[in-house]
Design an enzyme around this catalytic site. Structure first.
Site, PDB file in Angstrom:
ATOM      1  N   GLU A  72       1.042  -1.227   0.002  1.00 20.33           N
ATOM      2  CA  GLU A  72      -0.077  -0.003  -0.143  1.00 20.33           C
ATOM      3  C   GLU A  72       0.890   1.263  -0.066  1.00 20.33           C
ATOM      4  OE1 GLU A  72      -3.483   0.646  -0.054  1.00 20.33           O
ATOM      5  OE2 GLU A  72      -2.495   2.587  -0.310  1.00 20.33           O
ATOM      6  N   HIS A 126      -4.487  -1.801  -7.233  1.00 23.73           N
ATOM      7  CA  HIS A 126      -5.558  -1.274  -6.761  1.00 23.73           C
ATOM      8  C   HIS A 126      -5.524   0.235  -6.627  1.00 23.73           C
ATOM      9  CE1 HIS A 126      -8.109  -4.641  -4.648  1.00 23.73           C
ATOM     10  NE2 HIS A 126      -7.251  -5.265  -5.466  1.00 23.73           N
ATOM     11  N   GLU A 172      -7.493  -3.306  -9.814  1.00 22.16           N
ATOM     12  CA  GLU A 172      -9.042  -3.273  -9.168  1.00 22.16           C
ATOM     13  C   GLU A 172      -9.748  -1.964 -10.210  1.00 22.16           C
ATOM     14  OE1 GLU A 172     -10.726  -2.128  -4.854  1.00 22.16           O
ATOM     15  OE2 GLU A 172      -9.299  -0.879  -5.618  1.00 22.16           O
ATOM     16  N   GLU A 176     -15.144  -4.809  -2.023  1.00 25.59           N
ATOM     17  CA  GLU A 176     -14.992  -4.253  -0.543  1.00 25.59           C
ATOM     18  C   GLU A 176     -16.008  -3.154  -0.214  1.00 25.59           C
ATOM     19  OE1 GLU A 176     -10.989  -3.242  -1.549  1.00 25.59           O
ATOM     20  OE2 GLU A 176     -11.398  -1.152  -1.724  1.00 25.59           O
TER      21      GLU A 176
HETATM   22  C1  NOJ Z   1      -7.779  -0.490  -0.812  1.00 21.15           C
HETATM   23  C2  NOJ Z   1      -7.849  -1.641  -1.332  1.00 21.15           C
HETATM   24  O1  NOJ Z   1      -8.799  -1.650  -2.636  1.00 21.15           O
HETATM   25  C3  NOJ Z   1      -8.018  -2.633  -0.567  1.00 21.15           C
HETATM   26  O2  NOJ Z   1      -8.137  -4.126  -1.160  1.00 21.15           O
HETATM   27  C4  NOJ Z   1      -6.919  -2.592   0.446  1.00 21.15           C
HETATM   28  O3  NOJ Z   1      -7.199  -3.791   1.632  1.00 21.15           O
HETATM   29  C5  NOJ Z   1      -7.017  -1.354   1.279  1.00 21.15           C
HETATM   30  N1  NOJ Z   1      -6.933  -0.212   0.206  1.00 21.15           N
HETATM   31  C6  NOJ Z   1      -5.794  -1.245   2.135  1.00 21.15           C
HETATM   32  O4  NOJ Z   1      -4.552  -1.203   1.292  1.00 21.15           O
HETATM   33 CA    CA Z   2      -9.989   0.028  -3.526  1.00 14.02          CA
END
Ligand code: NOJ
Ligand code: CA
Length: 707
Positions: free
Chosen positions: A417, A485, A504, A510
């Site tokens: 991330e 993502h 993504e 989510e």
């Molecule tokens: C957004 C992402 O789409 C998700 O999959 C991830 O768990 C969170 N950010 C944290 O990085």
């Molecule tokens: Ca996302």
């Protein structure tokens, strides 16, 4: 009509002059006609017709430059070239084993006599199912370095079509789709909602591409782009009285759109046209307009089915963070001395349990989020240094995890991330990938939550478009696959960088965990829009549909039935698929879980059996290299009967079909977990009638009966 008359008159009266200003190109089957014309002022215009009917009325082309004369008017046609392209190629991973690239090409060299014959090339490729065109800027004395401040491309539509749209936005594509007439687009309607962290909406009448349209007489039109490289993403501004859509490129902090150096080119602009909704899904224009793989040895690029320490954080059962503190500093905080909060998900112990589960059920990989220091204040701070991507929390023993995974034959998926601090990520990427190689992680999930650093850049601007490609290239050097993502939505670049196996880049599953969620029609729209650019890491497979399961006060839920979650593995193409729910939830529904275990990720053939955007979709796919088929059928909030014929099966072969479907009393809201599983003997003459609950679906696994 007037346009046609003008052209006809010109042709009859002054043929030589007309030929200088007018060019036409037909698709190989002659159904589509592209007409290119220079106006009296030397302004380029194109028109597209399908079977004699106009789809795109005469529409402007051109580029505005900063501190230089625009590429807008005063052109003459200096040269034209045509050629036919007919080749067949094989994607490394894909929806079919081979793809035909079949089109007619017209290359027009325009020159501006008043600008010392400065040249702009327009390359058109007309396929049987649509048009692609792009701007090319040759190296020339009058043009070396230049800044694009606007692209003048228009898509002048013939009426107030129905549009399936999300708001034009420089930073996020995680919006809910709306279905309205073009005249009713109101992209600011949801402006106050806070469920998307970083948004930069453009205008009330701006929408994103890919944009899906349906005309009153049932023609499907898709506007998008292909091969987005070194150029900003394309949004569209809708003129709500004339229904002319004009290009709006994502700017940088100065409002400029692209900084270019000749020779160079724009991304392709694409218009896919079909009388059937399925025709849009069958089109391979986006992939065909991308360059072949830059990676020579692709043997290490493999599809992956994975589980992970992920959903448990989204439902609030555990945390990404290790300690309940804030105001941490990457270099100064003594991470080892922090007091653990007792809810940290990514512990060595929990990771081993996921590895055990993956090994037991035949999954390729395990993703672990929250393994590295920095999560305590990762979000919304615009901090330069949040993560270093190499230091595990004290309770995550990366060495032990790697050793354990290896002993069980399971691959680990790394999580990076970036918190959108991209400059920091670029500085640390090499070291991060080296760590992955050391511990044998074959794939990374990247993330870009937040406002982009360098400050003022946007997720979909030229600088970031280049960043995502740099990550794919750098990862390829290390033999690493990438799943991004929150990036710009993909435009078929998976062909050029086959290690960029998924993204993504749309509203994933989510959102059902912590927002108003994705309405039941959502997944019937995604394949017509976002998925045209490449596979999506949607993270399906949630069985505990209602979050009250975790906390009686939670009202959130997945907006589908359980059976529809299974169908998504087939209807939402991706060579990387997650079984997103918690292992303990799957253990209680092992019969339904069997489908997720069995479903393939890479295909020989794909057949769209039933399709209507926003309503329903049924797809059959044949497993790569195997006489085995999977079918997924989904519906929106309306119940429906799906009637399909299995005529794609080999004649005179007996197959066994395992059918996972909604129980008669299933309903996405009232009774989402009610499913049934049946086995049937089927063959190429079989037809199946299947009932889908509101928000429901079905999944079928077909294989030859054992003798
Ligand atoms: C957004 C992402 O789409 C998700 O999959 C991830 O768990 C969170 N950010 C944290 O990085
Ligand atoms: Ca996302």
């Amino acid at each position: 009509m007037r346009f046609c008359m003008t052209l006809l008159t010109l042709f009859l009266i002054t043929p030589t002059f007309a030929q200088q200003r007018l060019q036409t190109l037909k698709s190989p089957d002659s159904n589509l006609t592209l007409t290119f014309e220079l106006t009296e002022q030397g302004e380029p215009r194109y028109q597209l017709s399908f079977g004699g009917k106009v789809v795109i009325k005469p529409s402007a082309l051109g580029i505005k430059l900063k501190d230089a004369p625009h590429f807008e008017r005063g052109f003459r046609i200096a040269d034209t070239k045509t050629r036919k392209i007919d080749e067949t190629w094989s994607p490394v991973l894909g929806e079919e084993k081979s793809i035909r690239n079949y089109c007619n090409e017209l290359l027009i060299r325009l020159e501006q006599p008043a600008e010392k014959n400065r040249a702009l090339l327009l390359r058109f490729r007309l396929f049987n199912d649509g048009l692609g065109f792009r701007y090319e800027f040759p190296n020339q004395p009058e043009l070396k370095y230049f800044t694009v401040i606007d692209e003048l491309t228009e898509f002048n539509l013939t009426g107030d079509h129905t549009a399936f749209w999300i708001p034009g936005d420089y930073d996020s594509n995680e919006h809910v789709y709306r279905t309205t007439r073009l005249s009713e687009v109101d992209a600011f309607e949801g402006k106050k909602s806070t469920e998307i962290g970083t948004r930069s909406l453009i205008a009330p009448n701006a929408v994103q591409t890919p944009l899906m349209l349906k005309t009153a007489d049932g023609l499907y039109i898709n506007l998008f782009e292909a091969a987005l490289i070194d150029y900003p993403a394309l949004n569209l501004v809708v003129n709500q009285t004339t229904f002319s859509l004009s290009a709006h490129l994502v700017p940088d902090a100065f409002g400029n759109k692209a900084y270019l150096q000749t020779p160079c080119k724009s991304a392709w602009r694409t218009i896919i046209v079909s009388q059937r909704a399925a025709g849009i899904l069958e089109s391979r224009i986006t992939l065909n307009l991308n360059e072949p793989s830059k990676i020579k040895d692709v043997s290490w690029i493999k599809p992956m089915k994975y589980v992970g320490i992920w959903w448990e954080m989204h439902v609030g059962k555990s945390s990404w963070t290790y300690a309940d503190v804030d105001n941490v500093k990457l270099r100064e905080t003594d991470w080892k001395s922090l007091r653990p909060n007792g809810r940290h998900g990514a512990t060595t112990k929990r990771t081993k349990a996921y590895i055990d589960f993956a090994a037991k059920h035949g999954f390729d990989g395990v993703l672990v989020e929250g393994w590295n220091i920095g999560w305590e204040d990762w979000f919304g701070k615009m901090k330069e240094e949040v993560f270093d991507f190499v230091t595990p929390y004290p309770d995550f023993n990366i060495e032990e995890v790697a050793r354990y995974a290896k002993s069980k034959g399971v691959k680990m998926i790394m999580h990076h991330e970036t918190s959108a601090s991209v400059s920091n990520y670029e500085r640390r990427m090499d070291e991060a990938f080296r760590l992955m190689k050391k511990y044998d992680y074959p794939a990374v999930k990247t993330g870009y939550v937040g406002n982009i650093l360098p400050r003022g850049e946007h997720h979909d601007g030229q600088w970031m478009v280049n960043h995502y490609a740099r990550v794919a290239e750098k990862a390829a050097e290390y033999g690493i696959m990438v799943n991004a993502h929150e990036p710009v939505r993909p435009t078929g670049l998976g062909r050029t960088y086959p290690n960029w196996i998924a993204c993504e880049a749309a509203r994933g599953n989510e959102f059902n965990a912590w927002s108003k969620g994705n309405p039941p029609e959502h997944e019937t729209i995604l394949p017509f829009t976002r998925l045209l650019g490449g596979g999506m890491d949607y993270t399906p497979g949630i069985f505990e549909i209602k979050l009250s399961f975790y906390d009686p006060n939670k009202a959130e839920q997945i907006h589908t039935t359980l059976a529809k979650q299974l169908a998504l593995y087939v209807t939402l193409y991706s060579p990387l698929q997650m079984a997103a729910d918690l292992p303990e939830n799957y253990e209680r529904y092992l019969d339904a879980f069997q489908f997720i275990k069995d479903v393939a990720l890479d295909w020989d053939e794909t057949k769209i059996l039933e399709a209507e955007i926003g309503d329903y979709l049924t797809i059959a796919r044949k497993t790569k290299g195997k006489e085995e088929w999977f079918i997924g059928g989904i519906t929106d909030e309306n119940a429906r009967t799906s009637c399909i014929t299995l005529d794609f099966l080999k004649p005179n072969v007996q197959y066994e079909a395992t059918i996972y479907s909604d129980a008669p009393d299933a309903h996405w809201q009232q009774n989402p977990k009610a499913y049934q599983i049946k086995k049937e003997t089927v063959g190429s003459t079989s037809t199946l009638n299947l009932q889908l609950a509101p928000g429901g679906g079905y999944a079928i696994h077909i294989k030859p009966s054992s003798k």
